[in-house]
Write an enzyme that holds these catalytic residues in place. Structure first.
Site, PDB file in Angstrom:
ATOM      1  N   LYS A  34      56.878  45.348  51.946  1.00 21.17           N
ATOM      2  CA  LYS A  34      56.582  46.815  50.769  1.00 21.17           C
ATOM      3  C   LYS A  34      55.063  47.235  51.073  1.00 21.17           C
ATOM      4  O   LYS A  34      54.474  46.853  51.946  1.00 21.17           O
ATOM      5  CB  LYS A  34      56.733  46.985  49.520  1.00 21.17           C
ATOM      6  CG  LYS A  34      56.625  45.936  48.826  1.00 21.17           C
ATOM      7  CD  LYS A  34      57.467  45.802  47.129  1.00 21.17           C
ATOM      8  CE  LYS A  34      56.736  44.785  46.360  1.00 21.17           C
ATOM      9  NZ  LYS A  34      57.173  44.255  45.233  1.00 21.17           N
ATOM     10  N   TYR A 254      24.673  58.959  43.548  1.00 23.16           N
ATOM     11  CA  TYR A 254      24.381  59.453  42.489  1.00 23.16           C
ATOM     12  C   TYR A 254      24.635  59.191  41.508  1.00 23.16           C
ATOM     13  O   TYR A 254      24.847  58.087  41.423  1.00 23.16           O
ATOM     14  CB  TYR A 254      26.500  60.063  43.343  1.00 23.16           C
ATOM     15  CG  TYR A 254      26.889  60.942  44.379  1.00 23.16           C
ATOM     16  CD1 TYR A 254      26.915  61.756  44.357  1.00 23.16           C
ATOM     17  CD2 TYR A 254      27.720  60.007  45.371  1.00 23.16           C
ATOM     18  CE1 TYR A 254      26.689  63.090  45.485  1.00 23.16           C
ATOM     19  CE2 TYR A 254      28.224  61.260  46.231  1.00 23.16           C
ATOM     20  CZ  TYR A 254      27.658  62.542  46.945  1.00 23.16           C
ATOM     21  OH  TYR A 254      27.917  63.226  47.834  1.00 23.16           O
TER      22      TYR A 254
HETATM   23  C1  LIG Z   1      56.948  43.392  45.026  1.00 28.80           C
HETATM   24  C2  LIG Z   1      57.881  42.598  44.413  1.00 28.80           C
HETATM   25  C3  LIG Z   1      57.701  40.876  44.716  1.00 28.80           C
HETATM   26  C4  LIG Z   1      56.644  40.525  45.416  1.00 28.80           C
HETATM   27  O1  LIG Z   1      56.243  39.843  44.110  1.00 28.80           O
HETATM   28  P1  LIG Z   1      54.147  39.201  44.684  1.00 28.80           P
HETATM   29  O2  LIG Z   1      54.149  39.219  43.054  1.00 28.80           O
HETATM   30  O3  LIG Z   1      53.457  39.932  45.847  1.00 28.80           O
HETATM   31  O4  LIG Z   1      54.653  37.499  45.427  1.00 28.80           O
HETATM   32  C5  LIG Z   1      59.247  39.796  44.824  1.00 28.80           C
HETATM   33  N1  LIG Z   1      60.106  40.767  43.914  1.00 28.80           N
HETATM   34  C6  LIG Z   1      60.802  42.235  44.024  1.00 28.80           C
HETATM   35  C7  LIG Z   1      61.615  42.953  43.226  1.00 28.80           C
HETATM   36  C8  LIG Z   1      59.255  42.963  44.342  1.00 28.80           C
HETATM   37  O5  LIG Z   1      59.449  44.364  43.153  1.00 28.80           O
END
Ligand SMILES: *Cc1c(COP(=O)(O)O)cnc(C)c1O
Length: 358
Positions: A34, A254
């Site tokens: 994702k 800045y």
């Molecule tokens: C993002 C996500 C993961 C992966 O989590 P990590 O901590 O990056 O391994 C697994 N399951 C779900 C439902 C998620 O949203």
């Protein structure tokens, strides 16, 4: 060409995927890609893993399309399910596995007219209280979906809220919630994110869901990616584009927020917060030049930042500056900036060129 690049090592991602599989022997693993594979480029990562990955997980159908285009036969799970009618049509057309996380989605599924059966993942709210059904509701829906012509597999999925804090009592409680459902027949079950893949075997079940670990960052505050056998996948590398001698007492950047305590040599670096470098990184946050750590000096600008190279007199214009990556873990930079590696990786912006190595 702007001297700023995020170099992504696809071999590292393959190594880290294999590491997840070694942690959960005999289990299958959905590579979580994702958010454009946590900023690494979902198309390239899906291609790199298409052969070895048992499947992929994404947040939404827009992301699923990219993965499907590069992994035509892979199992792809929509972690939050479908949000509208178009999503349901796309889920069928792309042959996605869908999470069903609430009553609206479950009822909509039962109305679906499709010539293809979907694998469904009923989401159990085991204690995070973000998405999912209670155990009682799960029993009800498991039975109804089992009988539904639209449904192939009826699977169970849940997410752990505190797996990154080893020994946290909620993790055990979340697992108990699952144990209470053991008399319900599910085709597949999945609980474990990276933290649980690495340290909590009772949650491994049939499918693990490694995300952050694939990219070589640690889900734990107190354990480094290197200690976990992970290889960093992204190196964010800029260049020194200017050098200035700054007299003692003069400010830099800045707000003149950093003031030279001694006659100093300041290098200006081609990376800023509009590239995704955290604006809140304080003076002293390390970067790496010529294999040496040097500290950030003053506020991060939109397109540039300043570093103090007084103790690195050999620094020259054109020198590579690693903001994070193979020599400096993203987790360390994140900690300095008061955030987590996940956020830094996913926030590298579109104007940063990605280059791939395999
Ligand atoms: C993002 C996500 C993961 C992966 O989590 P990590 O901590 O990056 O391994 C697994 N399951 C779900 C439902 C998620 O949203």
């Amino acid at each position: 060409m702007r001297p700023l690049v995020a170099t992504v090592d696809l071999a590292a991602i393959r190594h880290n995927y294999a590491q997840a599989k070694r942690c959960a022997p005999g289990r299958r693993a959905l590579a979580v890609v994702k958010a454009d594979a946590y900023g690494h480029g979902a198309a390239m990562v899906a291609t790199a893993l298409a052969e070895e990955a048992d499947g992929f997980a994404v947040c939404c159908v827009e992301e699923a399309r990219v993965v499907r285009a590069n992994a035509p036969k892979a199992r792809i799970l929509l972690l939050e399910g479908c949000f509208d009618e178009e999503d349901w049509r796309t889920a069928v057309a792309l042959n996605l596995d869908v999470a069903v996380q609430g009553t609206e989605q479950a009822e909509r599924l039962l109305m679906l007219r499709s010539d293809r059966q979907l694998n469904v993942w009923l989401k159990l709210d085991s204690g995070m209280h973000r998405l999912g059904f209670s155990a009682e509701e799960i029993r009800h829906w498991a039975e109804r979906l089992r009988a539904a012509p639209q449904v192939a597999e009826v699977n169970l999925i849940s997410h752990l809220a505190c797996a990154d804090e080893q020994g946290h009592e909620l993790t055990g409680q979340q697992l108990d919630c699952y144990v209470d459902l053991q008399d319900v027949a599910f085709d597949q079950r999945s609980f474990a994110n990276s933290a649980a893949v690495l340290t909590f075997a009772p949650a491994h079940m049939d499918w693990v869901r490694p995300g952050i670990m694939l990219y070589g960052a640690s889900p734990f505050a107190g354990m480094s990616a290197a200690e976990l056998g992970l290889t960093p996948a992204m190196s964010l590398t800029a260049q020194i584009i200017a050098l200035h001698d700054v007299p003692a007492g003069e400010g830099v950047g800045y707000g003149a927020a950093w003031v030279a305590q001694r006659p100093s040599r300041i290098a200006t670096v081609s990376c800023g917060y509009a590239d995704g470098y955290p604006r809140h990184a304080p003076s002293g946050t390390p970067v790496v030049v010529r294999g040496r750590r040097v500290p950030l000096a003053g506020r991060v600008s939109m397109d540039m930042l300043a570093i103090d190279v007084t103790d690195l007199p050999e620094a020259r214009i054109g020198d590579a500056v690693e903001l994070w990556g193979a020599q400096l873990s993203v987790d360390e930079v994140a900690k300095a900036a008061g955030t987590i590696g996940y956020e830094l990786l996913t926030k590298v912006t579109a104007r940063v060129r990605r280059e791939y190595r395999s």
